[in-house]
Each structure stands twice: as structure tokens, then as C-alpha cells.
Motif scaffolding. Structure first.
Motif, mmCIF file in Angstrom:
data_model
loop_
_atom_site.group_PDB
_atom_site.id
_atom_site.type_symbol
_atom_site.label_atom_id
_atom_site.label_comp_id
_atom_site.label_asym_id
_atom_site.label_seq_id
_atom_site.Cartn_x
_atom_site.Cartn_y
_atom_site.Cartn_z
ATOM 1 N N LYS A 1 0.831 -1.197 0.000
ATOM 2 C CA LYS A 1 0.000 0.000 0.000
ATOM 3 C C LYS A 1 0.865 1.245 0.000
ATOM 4 O O LYS A 1 1.980 1.246 0.520
ATOM 5 C CB LYS A 1 -0.972 0.006 1.169
ATOM 6 N N GLY A 2 0.352 2.262 -0.599
ATOM 7 C CA GLY A 2 1.059 3.537 -0.678
ATOM 8 C C GLY A 2 0.504 4.531 0.312
ATOM 9 O O GLY A 2 -0.287 4.199 1.191
ATOM 10 N N THR A 3 0.906 5.783 0.136
ATOM 11 C CA THR A 3 0.483 6.845 1.050
ATOM 12 C C THR A 3 -0.699 7.631 0.531
ATOM 13 O O THR A 3 -1.316 8.371 1.273
ATOM 14 C CB THR A 3 1.640 7.841 1.265
ATOM 15 N N GLY A 4 -0.982 7.514 -0.761
ATOM 16 C CA GLY A 4 -2.019 8.334 -1.375
ATOM 17 C C GLY A 4 -1.457 9.633 -1.925
ATOM 18 O O GLY A 4 -2.149 10.399 -2.568
ATOM 19 N N THR A 5 -0.159 9.878 -1.680
ATOM 20 C CA THR A 5 0.516 11.065 -2.190
ATOM 21 C C THR A 5 1.564 10.624 -3.197
ATOM 22 O O THR A 5 2.438 9.819 -2.873
ATOM 23 C CB THR A 5 1.198 11.856 -1.050
ATOM 24 N N ARG A 6 1.497 11.149 -4.419
ATOM 25 C CA ARG A 6 2.429 10.738 -5.467
ATOM 26 C C ARG A 6 3.878 11.017 -5.080
ATOM 27 O O ARG A 6 4.199 12.083 -4.576
ATOM 28 C CB ARG A 6 2.129 11.472 -6.771
ATOM 29 N N GLY A 7 4.737 10.023 -5.326
ATOM 30 C CA GLY A 7 6.173 10.183 -5.092
ATOM 31 C C GLY A 7 6.569 10.271 -3.639
ATOM 32 O O GLY A 7 7.655 10.744 -3.318
ATOM 33 N N SER A 8 5.714 9.810 -2.747
ATOM 34 C CA SER A 8 5.998 9.876 -1.319
ATOM 35 C C SER A 8 6.085 8.464 -0.755
ATOM 36 O O SER A 8 5.136 7.686 -0.880
ATOM 37 C CB SER A 8 4.887 10.653 -0.610
ATOM 38 N N LEU A 9 7.230 8.129 -0.159
ATOM 39 C CA LEU A 9 7.404 6.823 0.465
ATOM 40 C C LEU A 9 6.572 6.751 1.731
ATOM 41 O O LEU A 9 6.474 7.729 2.473
ATOM 42 C CB LEU A 9 8.876 6.574 0.807
ATOM 43 N N PRO A 10 5.968 5.596 2.006
ATOM 44 C CA PRO A 10 5.210 5.441 3.250
ATOM 45 C C PRO A 10 6.114 5.610 4.467
ATOM 46 O O PRO A 10 7.325 5.406 4.392
ATOM 47 C CB PRO A 10 4.691 3.999 3.171
ATOM 48 N N ALA A 11 5.511 5.988 5.597
ATOM 49 C CA ALA A 11 6.278 6.136 6.842
ATOM 50 C C ALA A 11 7.003 4.836 7.159
ATOM 51 O O ALA A 11 8.154 4.836 7.565
ATOM 52 C CB ALA A 11 5.355 6.528 7.982
ATOM 53 N N MET B 1 14.789 -5.584 -7.282
ATOM 54 C CA MET B 1 14.154 -4.423 -7.898
ATOM 55 C C MET B 1 14.897 -3.153 -7.486
ATOM 56 O O MET B 1 15.336 -3.030 -6.348
ATOM 57 C CB MET B 1 12.689 -4.319 -7.468
ATOM 58 N N LYS B 2 15.034 -2.220 -8.435
ATOM 59 C CA LYS B 2 15.666 -0.928 -8.149
ATOM 60 C C LYS B 2 14.571 0.077 -7.869
ATOM 61 O O LYS B 2 13.584 0.164 -8.605
ATOM 62 C CB LYS B 2 16.500 -0.461 -9.335
ATOM 63 N N GLU B 3 14.745 0.844 -6.799
ATOM 64 C CA GLU B 3 13.757 1.842 -6.402
ATOM 65 C C GLU B 3 14.207 3.218 -6.873
ATOM 66 O O GLU B 3 15.298 3.657 -6.554
ATOM 67 C CB GLU B 3 13.618 1.833 -4.877
ATOM 68 N N THR B 4 13.348 3.892 -7.646
ATOM 69 C CA THR B 4 13.618 5.254 -8.088
ATOM 70 C C THR B 4 12.494 6.143 -7.588
ATOM 71 O O THR B 4 11.334 5.963 -7.972
ATOM 72 C CB THR B 4 13.699 5.343 -9.631
ATOM 73 N N VAL B 5 12.834 7.102 -6.717
ATOM 74 C CA VAL B 5 11.844 8.011 -6.146
ATOM 75 C C VAL B 5 11.913 9.336 -6.883
ATOM 76 O O VAL B 5 12.941 10.012 -6.865
ATOM 77 C CB VAL B 5 12.082 8.222 -4.636
ATOM 78 N N ASN B 6 10.834 9.696 -7.550
ATOM 79 C CA ASN B 6 10.688 10.998 -8.194
ATOM 80 C C ASN B 6 9.748 11.794 -7.294
ATOM 81 O O ASN B 6 8.529 11.680 -7.409
ATOM 82 C CB ASN B 6 10.101 10.850 -9.604
ATOM 83 N N SER B 7 10.323 12.574 -6.395
ATOM 84 C CA SER B 7 9.561 13.261 -5.354
ATOM 85 C C SER B 7 8.393 14.056 -5.943
ATOM 86 O O SER B 7 8.558 14.841 -6.870
ATOM 87 C CB SER B 7 10.485 14.186 -4.579
ATOM 88 N N GLY B 8 7.220 13.815 -5.395
ATOM 89 C CA GLY B 8 6.017 14.501 -5.842
ATOM 90 C C GLY B 8 5.430 13.959 -7.126
ATOM 91 O O GLY B 8 4.380 14.409 -7.567
ATOM 92 N N GLY C 1 8.530 2.269 5.243
ATOM 93 C CA GLY C 1 8.951 2.022 3.863
ATOM 94 C C GLY C 1 9.395 0.608 3.604
ATOM 95 O O GLY C 1 10.239 0.356 2.769
ATOM 96 N N TRP C 2 8.815 -0.365 4.332
ATOM 97 C CA TRP C 2 9.257 -1.740 4.188
ATOM 98 C C TRP C 2 8.907 -2.341 2.845
ATOM 99 O O TRP C 2 9.544 -3.285 2.414
ATOM 100 C CB TRP C 2 8.734 -2.609 5.322
ATOM 101 N N GLU C 3 7.878 -1.802 2.149
ATOM 102 C CA GLU C 3 7.568 -2.328 0.825
ATOM 103 C C GLU C 3 8.794 -2.209 -0.066
ATOM 104 O O GLU C 3 9.177 -3.133 -0.764
ATOM 105 C CB GLU C 3 6.394 -1.580 0.180
ATOM 106 N N GLY C 4 9.439 -1.050 -0.017
ATOM 107 C CA GLY C 4 10.650 -0.821 -0.801
ATOM 108 C C GLY C 4 11.789 -1.726 -0.379
ATOM 109 O O GLY C 4 12.522 -2.243 -1.212
ATOM 110 N N VAL C 5 11.947 -1.943 0.913
ATOM 111 C CA VAL C 5 13.007 -2.825 1.418
ATOM 112 C C VAL C 5 12.843 -4.228 0.844
ATOM 113 O O VAL C 5 13.782 -4.825 0.327
ATOM 114 C CB VAL C 5 12.998 -2.884 2.969
ATOM 115 N N LEU C 6 11.629 -4.755 0.922
ATOM 116 C CA LEU C 6 11.384 -6.109 0.436
ATOM 117 C C LEU C 6 11.558 -6.202 -1.076
ATOM 118 O O LEU C 6 12.166 -7.150 -1.578
ATOM 119 C CB LEU C 6 9.983 -6.571 0.846
ATOM 120 N N LEU C 7 11.043 -5.225 -1.821
ATOM 121 C CA LEU C 7 11.191 -5.250 -3.274
ATOM 122 C C LEU C 7 12.654 -5.107 -3.681
ATOM 123 O O LEU C 7 13.116 -5.776 -4.605
ATOM 124 C CB LEU C 7 10.336 -4.160 -3.921
ATOM 125 N N ARG C 8 13.399 -4.254 -3.000
ATOM 126 C CA ARG C 8 14.832 -4.086 -3.304
ATOM 127 C C ARG C 8 15.603 -5.372 -3.044
ATOM 128 O O ARG C 8 16.507 -5.723 -3.788
ATOM 129 C CB ARG C 8 15.401 -2.920 -2.484
#
Length: 144
Positions: free
Chosen positions: A73-83, A96-103, A85-92
Motif C-alpha cells: 500500500k502507498g500513502t495516497g501522495t504521489r512520489g511519497s514513500l510510506p512512513a 528491484m531498483k527503487e527510483t523516487v521521483n519526489s512529488g 517504507g518496508w515495501e521498498g526494502v522487500l522489493l529491493r
């Protein structure tokens, strides 16, 4: 065994096999259906000696398999990592490479080199497993 008393913490490692010490406040994962299998090589010690009693075995190489189900699940805000951020940890840790384009967006793309790994702390009904150098696979099921 009280399987409802299960907690998993996950954190990306700076170098493979190095424990980054995940914390409950920052790295806790909401999980269910947790299964931990620890397997290892048993080395027998059949040396000749003066008595007929056997020497105890020793453990050689060990590895563990951990499987579980969690939410994506996400935050509902585009380009914002959840508080959390374990989804990213597990996918990485699953290649998987994580690219954050803020906003704008967060993009995950497969990598074919320089794979990241994570450390898992698994607490299951009072039994603690610290597993470093974790890499894995994932399956996404989009059910409501």
C-alpha cells in the motif's frame, strides 16, 4: 505455537551479510502466514580415539527460508514513500531498483547486477531468528 505472536523487521544492508540492526519503530512489517525453515549441514565427527563414545555433531553451513504474506500500500501522495517504507526494502531485496521521483512517482524496475540484500529479524512466539544476506522473490495478488 502462538503464530499470532509474530513480528518481522526488515532493513536493507549497506554491504551483503552485514546486519544494519532493524528497529521495531522504523522497520516493522505487518504480516500473516509466516513460515520459517532453518536448514543446515550436519557434520559428523568420526575420529579414532581411545574410547568408544561418539563425538557430538557440529553444524556446518546454515540457511533459512522465510515466507509470508503482507500488504502492498502507498500513502495516497504521489512520489511519497510510506512512513513504514518496508515495501521498498522487500522489493529491493527481491532484485528491484527503487527510483523516487519526489512529488511524481516511485518506480520499481528489475536489475541484473548489483543486487541488494536485507536483514530480517523474525520473532515467532518467543523464538528469535536473525537472518542476514536475505534475497528473495515475490508474487503480487491484486485482490480487494
Amino acid at each position: 505455537m502462538l503464530t499470532r505472536k509474530t513480528v518481522i523487521l526488515a532493513k536493507v544492508e549497506s554491504s551483503y551479510g552485514t546486519d544494519p540492526t532493524p528497529t521495531a519503530s522504523a522497520n516493522c512489517i505487518l504480516v500473516k502466514d509466516v513460515e520459517v525453515k532453518v536448514e543446515g549441514e550436519t557434520l559428523t565427527r568420526d575420529f579414532l580415539k581411545a574410547s568408544i563414545s561418539q563425538l557430538p555433531f557440529v553444524r556446518g553451513t546454515r540457511h533459512a527460508t522465510v515466507s509470508f504474506t503482507t500488504e502492498l500500500k502507498g500513502t495516497g501522495t504521489r512520489g511519497s514513500l510510506p512512513a513504514f517504507g518496508w515495501e521498498g526494502v522487500l522489493l529491493r531485496a527481491c532484485g528491484m531498483k527503487e527510483t523516487v521521483n519526489s512529488g511524481v512517482s516511485i518506480v520499481y524496475a528489475p536489475v541484473s547486477a548489483s543486487f541488494e540484500s536485507c536483514t530480517l529479524y523474525v520473532y515467532k512466539d518467543g523464538i528469535f531468528h536473525k537472518i542476514t544476506g536475505c534475497r528473495g522473490t515475490f508474487k503480487i495478488n491484486f485482490e480487494v
